[in-house]
Structure formats: structure tokens, C-alpha cells
Scaffold this active site. Structure first.
Site, PDB file in Angstrom:
ATOM      1  N   VAL A   1      -5.839   2.658  -3.205  1.00 30.67           N
ATOM      2  CA  VAL A   1      -6.652   2.001  -4.228  1.00 30.67           C
ATOM      3  C   VAL A   1      -8.107   2.460  -4.155  1.00 30.67           C
ATOM      4  O   VAL A   1      -8.999   1.812  -4.681  1.00 30.67           O
ATOM      5  CB  VAL A   1      -6.573   0.463  -4.082  1.00 30.67           C
ATOM      6  CG1 VAL A   1      -5.154  -0.031  -4.307  1.00 30.67           C
ATOM      7  CG2 VAL A   1      -7.085  -0.006  -2.713  1.00 30.67           C
TER       8      VAL A   1
ATOM      9  N   HIS B   1      -0.667   1.007  -6.923  1.00 34.29           N
ATOM     10  CA  HIS B   1      -1.167  -0.314  -6.536  1.00 34.29           C
ATOM     11  C   HIS B   1      -2.520  -0.641  -7.171  1.00 34.29           C
ATOM     12  O   HIS B   1      -3.198  -1.569  -6.733  1.00 34.29           O
ATOM     13  CB  HIS B   1      -1.272  -0.409  -5.014  1.00 34.29           C
ATOM     14  CG  HIS B   1       0.055  -0.306  -4.320  1.00 34.29           C
ATOM     15  ND1 HIS B   1       0.212   0.205  -3.053  1.00 34.29           N
ATOM     16  CD2 HIS B   1       1.304  -0.645  -4.753  1.00 34.29           C
ATOM     17  CE1 HIS B   1       1.496   0.178  -2.714  1.00 34.29           C
ATOM     18  NE2 HIS B   1       2.176  -0.340  -3.729  1.00 34.29           N
TER      19      HIS B   1
ATOM     20  N   CYS C   1     -14.500 -15.290 -20.490  1.00 28.99           N
ATOM     21  CA  CYS C   1     -13.797 -16.568 -20.667  1.00 28.99           C
ATOM     22  C   CYS C   1     -14.065 -17.573 -19.546  1.00 28.99           C
ATOM     23  O   CYS C   1     -13.631 -18.723 -19.631  1.00 28.99           O
ATOM     24  CB  CYS C   1     -12.298 -16.334 -20.777  1.00 28.99           C
ATOM     25  SG  CYS C   1     -11.488 -15.934 -19.205  1.00 28.99           S
TER      26      CYS C   1
ATOM     27  N   CYS D   1      -9.849 -10.092 -14.940  1.00 30.94           N
ATOM     28  CA  CYS D   1      -9.870 -11.544 -15.066  1.00 30.94           C
ATOM     29  C   CYS D   1      -8.431 -12.058 -15.050  1.00 30.94           C
ATOM     30  O   CYS D   1      -7.580 -11.573 -15.803  1.00 30.94           O
ATOM     31  CB  CYS D   1     -10.557 -11.974 -16.354  1.00 30.94           C
ATOM     32  SG  CYS D   1     -10.449 -13.759 -16.665  1.00 30.94           S
TER      33      CYS D   1
ATOM     34  N   GLY E   1       3.267  10.239  12.806  1.00 33.13           N
ATOM     35  CA  GLY E   1       4.086   9.117  13.223  1.00 33.13           C
ATOM     36  C   GLY E   1       5.329   8.980  12.377  1.00 33.13           C
ATOM     37  O   GLY E   1       5.467   9.617  11.325  1.00 33.13           O
TER      38      GLY E   1
END
EC number: 2.3.1.-
Length: 315
Positions: free
Chosen positions: A146, A162, A224, A170, A289
Site C-alpha cells: 500500500v 490492498h 458529509c 469516507c 524465507g
């Protein structure tokens, strides 16, 4: 292992990083949040080169491991991930939506961490994938991150699975605004507020005490009056169905799949590996890993993304 980063924020001054962290941060791409890895194996590099050369419609999926070399910590890396460094866990979607105090704590931490998080830059792995796209090798790029680093590197055939921390949503009306604009509103509402962080977390926030958080004021939606949330999928939430369908289509169009910097522990990304397996696509994994899909891969490499990917000729 405990790391204390000493990030101090005061409205009357800029964010100050103490000397111990500023020195480490300048070296972030060289290992602060990157787990140990073996030296590059020339034979493995040659195998990946062959995999890429044979791919004509390559789909790449990236995870947090590609951005640790840009100085952004991840959750699961051995010894250096958030889970290894602390007993803290990421915020849950349901808690954020239901609780105003939890939103207050989240936004206070994010407010302090934002100047540093938003300043991170792509590393050689991001630039390599952007170059693959430019040269026509990369059919589609799906990132679980992100941090907007792929966008900063110029990638356009991109799905942010994501979401992205650089956008704010909102929860009531759906209005979307830039995260930078919200930072200015925070500053206006909190002219005398100050805090000192005691650790750095993934996804743009830091660790604060409850006392520091209590006086922090959080703005509402300017349209809003509803509560604001970063335009990302928190833990416990689900990826939008149309996004999932879109990525499934890109996987089915591909002739091979390369995973870069992901353990694939989260199902939202792992499901596309299962789709690739059903389609009998060759799968290669580049991750320091073990991963959830090692047994499905024809090639597994335990190397730094930023060291290996620039060595590959995409033509």
C-alpha cells in the site's frame, strides 16, 4: 529484539529523527528491515533468467519483501519484521469501523509516521519491474503493498490489491481525497499537539503512548461529516469482488507467474497462486524465507529482490 526509533513530532517544528535512526534510515536499503539472505547463486540467477526469457505474458505479484529494501518494515520477516520485533499486531477492520477511540489512536500514529512513510522511494527492484513493463515483458503487476512505490517507479499495468495509503476514503459517502490534504487538516486541528514515537510499524504508522493519543483531534469528511479511513484493506476486511475478478482474469491471460517478496500467508494473494496452479502456469518465487507456495513453484530463490531483479534481461 526491540528497536526504539525516537521519532518526535511537534507542530512548531518539522519531524525530527534522532541521530541513531537517521543514520540507520540512510542505510535502510542496505538492510535495516531486510532479513539475512545467502549470497547470490549464479546458477539460480541463470534459472530465473531462463524463466523470464521463456515468459511472453508474465504476471508478477509483489509483497512487502520488495519494499523492505526501501526502508519500510514488514510484518513477518524473521528477526526484523514487526511480529519478530514486538508483540504488537495490526489494526483490525471491524475495530476501526466501530470505535472512535481506535480511529483516533490510528490517525495519531499515522499522522506522526506519514512524513517519513510518504517520502520512501522505489529501490532497484521496483525500477526493474517498471522497465520490464516498458519493454513489453510484464503483462500485469499485482501488488499487495500500500506504499505506492510501484506507482512512483512508473508502473502503469498495475493493480493495488490492498489499496493505497496515499488515498483517504469516507466510510459514509465514499468521497476519496489525497492523504497529503488530510495531513494539512490534522495540523490545523492540532496546532500545539506533540508526540514522541517509540517504534516504526509497517503501513505508515508509529508507536505512541495512550497519553499522547488522548488529546489528538481527528477531522471528519469535509463533504458529509463521516469518519475517514485510509483507502486500504485492513486485516479482517476483504478485497472488493470486482478487484478479485479483475486479477483472476489477468492471471488466466498470463503464461507464467513470478512472486516477488511475499510469503503468501494472506489468502487475498495466495488465491491467485491457486488459480495459476489450476491453469498449470509455471510459478517462480523470489522471497527470503519460506512461503506458503514453495511446493507449487518450479523455481524458488532466497535473495534480495533489489539485488537479483536488475540482473535479469527482460528482452
Amino acid at each position: 529484539m526491540r528497536m526504539s526509533f525516537g521519532l518526535t513530532f511537534k507542530r512548531t517544528t518539522k519531524v525530527r529523527w534522532r541521530a541513531d535512526f537517521s543514520q540507520q534510515c540512510s542505510l535502510g536499503s542496505t538492510g535495516l528491515f531486510v532479513p539475512p539472505s545467502p549470497p547470490l547463486d549464479p546458477a539460480k540467477v541463470e534459472e530465473l533468467q531462463r524463466f523470464i526469457t521463456l515468459s511472453k505474458r508474465l504476471l508478477v505479484m509483489t509483497g512487502a519483501g520488495i519494499s523492505t529494501e526501501s526502508g519500510i518494515p514488514d510484518y513477518r520477516s524473521e528477526k526484523v519484521g514487526l511480529y519478530a520485533r514486538t508483540d504488537r499486531r495490526p489494526i483490525q477492520h471491524g475495530d476501526f469501523v466501530r470505535s472512535a477511540p481506535i480511529r483516533q489512536r490510528y490517525w495519531a500514529r499515522n499522522f506522526v509516521g506519514w512524513p517519513q512513510f510518504s517520502s520512501h522511494q522505489p529501490n532497484p527492484a521496483h525500477w526493474a519491474l517498471s522497465n520490464w513493463e516498458r519493454l513489453g515483458k510484464l503483462h500485469w503487476l499485482v501488488t499487495q503493498n500500500v506504499d505506492a512505490l510501484h506507482t512512483k517507479a512508473g508502473s502503469q499495468r498495475l493493480t493495488e490489491l490492498h489499496g493505497c495509503m496515499h488515498r483517504v476514503l469516507c466510510l459514509d459517502c465514499g468521497e476519496q481525497t489525497p492523504r497529503g490534504a488530510l495531513q494539512e487538516r490534522f495540523q490545523v486541528l492540532n496546532p500545539t499537539w506533540s508526540a514522541e514515537a517509540h517504534g516504526l510499524a509497517p503501513d505508515g504508522d508509529v508507536f505512541l503512548t495512550e497519553e499522547e493519543v488522548q488529546s489528538f483531534r481527528v477531522p471528519s469528511c469535509s463533504r458529509c461529516g463521516g469518519p475517514l479511513k485510509p483507502d486500504v484493506v485492513f486485516f479482517g476486511d476483504t478485497v472488493k469482488l470486482d478487484t478479485v475478478d479483475f486479477v483472476h482474469k489477468r492471471v488466466k491471460e498470463a503464461d507464467s507467474l513470478l512472486v516477488v517478496g511475499s510469503s503468501l500467508q494472506v489468502y487475498s494473494g495466495y488465491r491467485f497462486i491457486l488459480t495459476a496452479r489450476e491453469k498449470k502456469l509455471p510459478i517462480a518465487i523470489l522471497n527470503i524465507g519460506p512461503t506458503r507456495s514453495d511446493d507449487l513453484a518450479s523455481l524458488k530463490l532466497n535473495s534480495r529482490c533489489g539485488e537479483l531483479l536488475p540482473l535479469i534481461d527482460p528482452r
